[in-house]
Design an enzyme around this catalytic site. Structure first.
Site: not given
Ligand SMILES: O=P([O-])([O-])O[C@@H]1[C@H](O)[C@H](O)[C@@H](O)[C@H](O)[C@H]1O
Ligand SMILES: [Mg+2]
Ligand SMILES: [Mg+2]
Length: 287
Positions: A70, A90, A92-93, A95, A220
């Site tokens: 990412e 990813d 940190i999913d 963030t 994700d």
């Molecule tokens: O940016 P990130 O925290 O890795 O990933 C996000 C998370 O999964 C979030 O729950 C979702 O609603 C976003 O569409 C993603 O982009």
């Molecule tokens: Mg994510």
């Molecule tokens: Mg992320």
């Protein structure tokens, strides 16, 4: 595993668990936050650091492998899924959760060969839950087998979704009207944890019966998709077609009946595919 795909999953588990220490030790601290595609699309130094460490550790061991990360893509790296062994990361999913100390954040790693996911790992750091699945080998949570609920009746479902980082009118009205349409069916409830990877793993546990999302990226959901499939669930595109991790649309469900019903009810808003820089739809592309 190591002979067919060239990657050894216990090593990867270890790598993920080690990086979770980095995430957890930063969790309670103040973070410097930068914006990416929108005022709600955040990145911190920890996201970038964890991704760099993961990629360099894996690359050390598998120098020929490719990566889709990412934060590397956000930094301008070209996103292309090829037939070569590829790690989709990813760091940190969740963030936004991480920044606010809302306790659902995950590290998500999928490994593909010939564009097919071989295994996926989602580690929900604060909960200390390691979700894992290998193609044909079942899905597990902290070593215990996972099974989707098998629910067939949409009106008895808990459905998870996400309101992502999009803030334009079309995306917002589509997302809110989708939630309204499902509640009117009715479903038992609609939930959102703030991490697509962990949300989707709830379907694998049977704690939720379905998940859908429009606008997320391949990193994700690549790992959680195989976790749902290996737990006996169904993964498809929101238009009812075959799951395509680059399409930025997904339904994961306990049964084909529930997935089909959600596909009939919800609408998608336009967003460029992950592997297309500028598709001309007028919506945002990758980051
Ligand atoms: O940016 P990130 O925290 O890795 O990933 C996000 C998370 O999964 C979030 O729950 C979702 O609603 C976003 O569409 C993603 O982009
Ligand atoms: Mg994510
Ligand atoms: Mg992320």
């Amino acid at each position: 595993m190591s002979r067919t795909s060239g990657a050894h999953t216990p090593d990867t588990h270890l790598c993920v668990l080690l990086q979770s220490e980095v995430v957890l030790s930063a969790f309670q601290q103040h973070k410097e936050v930068k914006l990416k595609s929108s005022p709600a699309d955040l990145v911190t130094e920890t996201d970038q650091r964890v991704e760099k460490i993961l990629i360099s550790a894996i690359r050390n061991r598998y120098p020929q492998h490719r990566f889709i990360g990412e934060e590397s893509v956000a930094a301008g790296e070209h996103l292309e899924l090829t037939d070569s062994p590829t790690w989709i990361i990813d760091p940190i999913d969740g963030t936004v959760n991480f920044v606010h100390r809302f306790p659902f954040v995950a590290i998500s790693i999928a490994f593909t060969v010939n564009r097919q996911t071989q295994f996926g790992i989602v580690y929900s750091c604060v909960e200390d839950k390691l979700f894992y699945a290998q193609r044909g080998g079942g899905a597990f949570l902290n070593g215990e087998p996972l099974h989707a609920s098998g629910q067939q009746d949409i009106s008895r479902c808990v459905v998870v979704t996400e309101i992502g980082a999009e803030r334009d009118d079309v995306a917002l009205s589509t997302m809110t009207s989708n939630i309204r349409r499902l509640l009117q069916l009715p479903v038992h409830g609609v939930r959102a944890l703030g991490t697509a990877a962990v949300d989707m793993c709830q379907v694998a546990t049977g704690g939720a019966d379905a998940y859908y999302h429009i606008g997320m990226h391949c990193w994700d959901i690549a790992a959680s998709a195989i976790i749902v499939q290996e737990a006996g669930g169904v993964v498809m595109d929101t238009d009812g077609s075959e799951f395509d991790m680059m399409s930025r649309r997904v339904i994961a469900a306990s049964s084909a009946a529930v997935a089909d019903r959600i596909a009939q009810v919800i609408q998608a808003f336009p967003c460029c595919r992950d592997d297309e820089d500028n598709c001309g739809c007028g919506a945002t592309g990758v980051n």
